[in-house]
Design a protein around this motif. Sequence first.
Motif: not given
Length: 385
Positions: A6-12, A26-30, A61-62, A218-226
């Motif tokens: 969601r924030y762009g290309l991220m290193d972690f 899993r979700y593209g966000e935290w 960033l969010g 978040n049920i409406e997460n960036f990757f849509g995984d519910r």
Amino acid sequence: MRINTRYGLMDFPEADHDLIAQFLVRYGEWAWDEVCFIAEVLPMDGARVLDVGAFVGTFGLGLAQRRQLQFLGFVEANPTAAAMLKENVKRNCAIAHSVVEAIVGTPGENYEMGASESDNLGSTGFKHTLNISDKIASSKADILTLTELREKLGPFNLIKLDVEGMELEILKADAEYLSKGDCTIWTECNETAGSLELVRELLSWDLPLYYFAFPAHNIENFFGDREPIFPFAYEAGLLLAPKTPPSLSPILIEHHCILRPIRSELDLKDALWKTPRWGLKEWNGLEREEIVALAGHALLGQNFPEYLRPDSTASAASNWLTLDQRLKSERGRRVFETMRAERAEAALAEKSARLLQLTSEHGHDTSETSNKRAKLTDGEQKMER
């Protein structure tokens, strides 16, 4: 690791070694609901924000995506995370910003060695007892106070603190300024006794204080995984001195977020007590009534395969009545024991006061005083038993 989020290309870190990394993969966000809530708290576009304990930068960033910020400061003490943070900010932050590798604390403390949980690099802290399973994080970073950061980077409209139990000492060190309410504080709030110490300090500043809790998933997460990794797991924080009273947006209400004003330690204790932290996977997606029913069966020790078997003689009503009576009996016993102990302590205090009065009147131990002291000592021993 590096993926698009969601924030762009991220290193972690590798997902096996960090909780937030698992969510990013899993979700593209935290903690997106947290960002949405705090974005609405900011008084206006053009705010200056300091993110202390930034880890890899998801909060700041969010927030910059939700509001037009004037300046964004990131502070991270863990050297591994700080290196990733710098790359993420350089790649994804288009506004004026600064990344500081430093430990935020109090002068004179030794914070050189820290630790994180073995599977959660984001939990790195520099003031707690190390466990055998902890990862050791050695930091040669500068030690700065909030006062020094404010002088270095300028004033802030919002300071976010996620510093693994160091929140109280950091805020107390800057209490003279922060207690004026010119800057809004958003700080982590965990299920520990330390949170009550923290709220005691914040309440003494006589500023508006709120508790906000949100589902980690978040049920409406960036990757849509519910499907949640941890069903019913919530994160929580304390919001101090917002410029306007906060409220939950329709989306946050739909996501079952929690918002409560805090006016006492008991308010916080009650809020934490009623915040979900864990649940069974089979409860996920069920209505409230269904969850209550399943939790009730679990409390009674019932299981579905044996449910309604012919050899089961007790009805559901009688099972609940028995359980209710047992719980009330246990509560009653505890209340009675507490009242008895309080009465005994009050009687002892009264006798002690009388004994002191007698000693004062006679100036020395008389036989009467000695006898009373002997009886008092015997009473103390009986009460202890």
